[in-house]
Design an enzyme around this catalytic site. Structure first.
Site, PDB file in Angstrom:
ATOM      1  N   GLY A 146       6.907  11.120   2.795  1.00 20.21           N
ATOM      2  CA  GLY A 146       7.313  11.573   4.100  1.00 20.21           C
ATOM      3  C   GLY A 146       7.255  10.231   5.048  1.00 20.21           C
ATOM      4  N   VAL A 177       2.612   3.312  -3.308  1.00 16.04           N
ATOM      5  CA  VAL A 177       1.546   4.279  -4.225  1.00 16.04           C
ATOM      6  C   VAL A 177       0.857   5.586  -3.273  1.00 16.04           C
ATOM      7  CG1 VAL A 177      -0.046   4.809  -5.871  1.00 16.04           C
ATOM      8  CG2 VAL A 177       1.331   2.894  -6.159  1.00 16.04           C
ATOM      9  N   LYS A 211       4.533   4.311 -10.299  1.00 16.32           N
ATOM     10  CA  LYS A 211       3.093   4.317  -9.581  1.00 16.32           C
ATOM     11  C   LYS A 211       1.926   3.849 -10.377  1.00 16.32           C
ATOM     12  CE  LYS A 211       5.048   7.126  -5.814  1.00 16.32           C
ATOM     13  NZ  LYS A 211       5.517   8.376  -5.482  1.00 16.32           N
ATOM     14  N   GLU A 257      15.679  15.404  -4.425  1.00 15.95           N
ATOM     15  CA  GLU A 257      17.204  15.154  -4.280  1.00 15.95           C
ATOM     16  C   GLU A 257      17.950  15.723  -4.943  1.00 15.95           C
ATOM     17  OE1 GLU A 257      17.309  10.889  -3.748  1.00 15.95           O
ATOM     18  OE2 GLU A 257      15.166  10.730  -3.626  1.00 15.95           O
ATOM     19  N   GLY A 262      14.528  20.037   0.942  1.00  9.26           N
ATOM     20  CA  GLY A 262      14.387  18.714   1.052  1.00  9.26           C
ATOM     21  C   GLY A 262      13.426  17.798   0.261  1.00  9.26           C
ATOM     22  N   ASP A 281       9.282   7.952 -11.096  1.00 10.60           N
ATOM     23  CA  ASP A 281       8.570   7.735 -10.154  1.00 10.60           C
ATOM     24  C   ASP A 281       7.204   7.622 -10.420  1.00 10.60           C
ATOM     25  OD1 ASP A 281       8.770   7.571  -6.912  1.00 10.60           O
ATOM     26  OD2 ASP A 281       7.272   9.118  -7.387  1.00 10.60           O
ATOM     27  N   ILE A 326      -1.661   7.638   1.627  1.00 15.77           N
ATOM     28  CA  ILE A 326      -3.202   7.583   1.115  1.00 15.77           C
ATOM     29  C   ILE A 326      -3.676   6.171   0.931  1.00 15.77           C
ATOM     30  CG2 ILE A 326      -4.810   8.551  -0.618  1.00 15.77           C
ATOM     31  CD1 ILE A 326      -2.604  10.692  -1.335  1.00 15.77           C
ATOM     32  N   GLY A 380       2.008   7.288  -0.807  1.00 18.50           N
ATOM     33  CA  GLY A 380       2.430   7.287   0.494  1.00 18.50           C
ATOM     34  C   GLY A 380       1.388   6.655   1.570  1.00 18.50           C
ATOM     35  N   GLU A 406       0.942  -1.359   0.294  1.00 20.01           N
ATOM     36  CA  GLU A 406      -0.005   0.015   0.136  1.00 20.01           C
ATOM     37  C   GLU A 406       0.842   1.160   0.135  1.00 20.01           C
ATOM     38  OE1 GLU A 406      -3.683   0.464   0.292  1.00 20.01           O
ATOM     39  OE2 GLU A 406      -2.769   2.384  -0.459  1.00 20.01           O
TER      40      GLU A 406
END
Lengths: 405, 405
Positions: free
Chosen positions: A298, A127, A200, A185, A182, A196, A131, A129, A124
């Site tokens: 995060g 994709v 996903k 990267e 931050g 990325d 959610i 984070g 989970e």
């Protein structure tokens, strides 16, 4: 007592350890089991970490410990994450992960190994984070034919696009600011080039249709080419630019899958998803449009999803029953992207409205001047290439092309 | 072959039958089982329905047929829905429902009966129509301490408030239009008085904390008192009015639960939820804010959720493992609403700014004239009553009070 091992004490690994430590009582009360982090695998000793006493360097200790029933692979990257996960599954251990790279590249093999060993492989956190989106798609919405999935799936690029829109910054400046804060990267390629997002949307598509498309086969564009002037021109039309992962089922039961910047109208719920937030809209034949919105990255939001998967395993909800092993990448399942049709935002220099209208027909002009910008009717990728070539053969220069959702 | 019975061939019952009929192949492919609607219980014969051949009038036929393993109770109302569901559970049949009234009144007993009989009682469709929210809350987010749940849970009232905002209509006209368009019933009390929202926030709270609060104990206000002038005044401050169900965990591990109109800033994702759409925001200690958005009512979206629950049962995912039987209504668990504190929008006639400021202190004035409207600082319900009484004792008249989120 459920004993788990965490692979990788990075951002997500530390967040996961924090959650399990801080919410120990809640978990025990809710699931009747205490969760113990028995090992954390890391190449470094990290004496500054509150979890340094758990750190080991030899993965075999975890594999050979029958007490460890859940492995949280939060190390990232394809290798050795893939091999480690396969080994854990083959030892009859459940694996949960936040690693979109390994799921999008090897999800078919990993789910099969989980099924063969009667354990779960859950992801989970890979994709969106924190959610909830993969489990709702595979359970709540499972009686629907999924018509379309569209998502803002990468926080870094959404942060950059938000800065460009709200503060009129150039891409370069917005990227520099994202790096300073931050959110990006030092080497931002995986984010800004759309890689990325591509991983996903590949995972979302596999959840919806049971077939894993190789991310390399997915048409992928990033946002490095987005210019401040395009952001402004589009804003004046009551719309904005978002980097989207998008998957559309055609009437032939094939899918178009793509990652690209899109123009979306401000009335679309995705238009108000700003900064590092993510959102995914799923269109089902019965449910209509459903949108999931929250923090897509995060330490803590991602840990929430990793631990949600662990809780699902602990609860005995035999979670993988709803995620059957995927068929391996099937090119035949994908529609030829050349035939994908949509409206397009185009900007040309060294030409004029009349020349453009001869070739693109009746277009919606946004601006005229040293450049002309307009929205075309719905045309395919093939038609676009052909028309652009024709206009450019008379001396025009293509400055921007962004698809319209 | 899984045989099911549908109780009630109304809007949701017909939608459920349509979904199972139209998506038969998809369901078989995805779950390896064909789903057969063996019976539909209805008091009428409904010869015009394509499903009239399934209709029976004697519930005992369903109860006594061991082939029927899933009962979809979509009849609405507390009775006989409660008794029928209890009977089915006691016969070892799984029950799924869209019936928020029965879940909010008797969910504790129904979940216990399901647990005692080792079957599932599932009710995703009872909150938010087609929007996945109960299962994500009880699975994906289950490792979080839930701090707050806030939702637009009723489509009818949201439609009315949207009309009032966008078209400047009065409440009465907007309600009449909602009735004309089939969005509000001839007797609209359950919607406009907040009763429907109250039931749904009661269910969400029970999912989050495992305790069912009697809906009658929940502070509930509707929208009939919302005036066009308040809508306009609030709009000028960059905010809008929404009827919310809201549940907040306090530091003492008690909850404030309420249904009331709230002023919410336009930057809140809930502010852009218009017309008959619903949305729920859940705040977890690790995940932060997650918002679920979609169609909160209607035959097909609700059928999507009913069938999602049926698929979960078919898949063998032993779905109720994540929804443990609820403790019965526990007044001690609820915070005394008199101490609920928030900012408030107030409007008074027959007074002036100075008089208001003597009592309410430094307020944010929105308008002055025949009425004065302002936003107070955060004050409790008790403090509000006291201050209003003091201002009114000098001849002022309270025209509006709306809490600010």
């Amino acid at each position: 007592m459920v004993h788990i091992a965490i692979l990788g004490l990075g951002v997500v690994g530390s967040g996961t350890a924090d959650l399990i430590t801080q919410n120990k009582d809640l978990i025990k009360e809710r699931f009747g089991e205490e969760v113990n982090i028995k090992y954390i695998l890391d190449i470094k000793d990290k004496p500054e970490s509150p979890y340094s006493d758990k750190i080991i360097h030899d993965y075999n200790v975890i594999l050979e410990d029958p007490e460890v029933t859940v492995v949280a692979e939060v190390m990232g990257g394809s290798h050795p994450a893939f091999e480690f996960s396969m080994q854990a599954l083959s030892k009859g251990k459940n694996v949960v992960t936040s690693n979109k790279e390994v799921v999008s590249n090897f999800g078919d093999q990993l789910l099969k190994a989980a099924s063969d060993n009667n354990v779960s492989y859950l992801f989970e956190a890979s994709v969106g984070g924190g959610i909830p989106v993969l489990r709702p798609l595979s359970t709540d919405l499972s009686a629907n034919n999924i018509k379309e999935i569209v998502g803002i799936l990468n926080g870094t690029t959404n942060y950059i696009l938000t800065k460009m829109k709200k503060e009129g910054e150039s891409f370069e400046n917005a990227l520099a600011e994202a790096q300073k804060n931050g959110y990006a990267e030092a080497n931002p390629s995986a984010d800004i080039d759309g890689i990325d997002t591509c991983r996903k949307i590949s995972i979302l598509t596999a959840i919806a249709y049971g077939k894993l498309i190789n991310p390399q086969s997915i048409h992928t564009e990033g946002i490095a080419g987005i210019r401040r002037e395009d952001v402004e021109a589009i804003e004046r039309t009551g719309a904005c630019i978002k980097l989207l992962g998008k998957s559309v089922m055609t009437e032939n039961k094939e899918v178009y899958v793509m990652t690209a910047p899109f123009v979306i109208g401000n009335e679309n719920p995705l238009a108000s998803v700003d900064d590092v937030f993510n959102a995914v809209t799923v269109k089902g034949d019965f449910v209509g449009d459903v949108t999931f919105y929250g923090r897509g990255a995060g330490a803590y939001p991602t840990a929430s999803a990793v631990c949600g998967d662990i809780m699902n395993i602990i609860s005995g909800a035999t979670a993988n029953l709803n995620i059957k092993p995927w068929q391996a990448s099937d090119e035949m399942f994908m529609s030829d992207f050349s035939y994908f049709a949509c409206k397009r935002y185009l900007s040309f220099a060294d030409t004029d409205k009349n020349a453009a209208q001869v070739i693109f027909g009746d277009v919606e002009m946004i601006q005229e001047g040293s450049e002309i910008s307009f929205i075309t009717g719905s045309i395919t990728e093939n038609e676009l290439s052909d028309k652009v070539m024709r206009l450019c053969s008379s001396g025009a220069r293509l400055c921007a092309h962004i698809r319209v959702l």
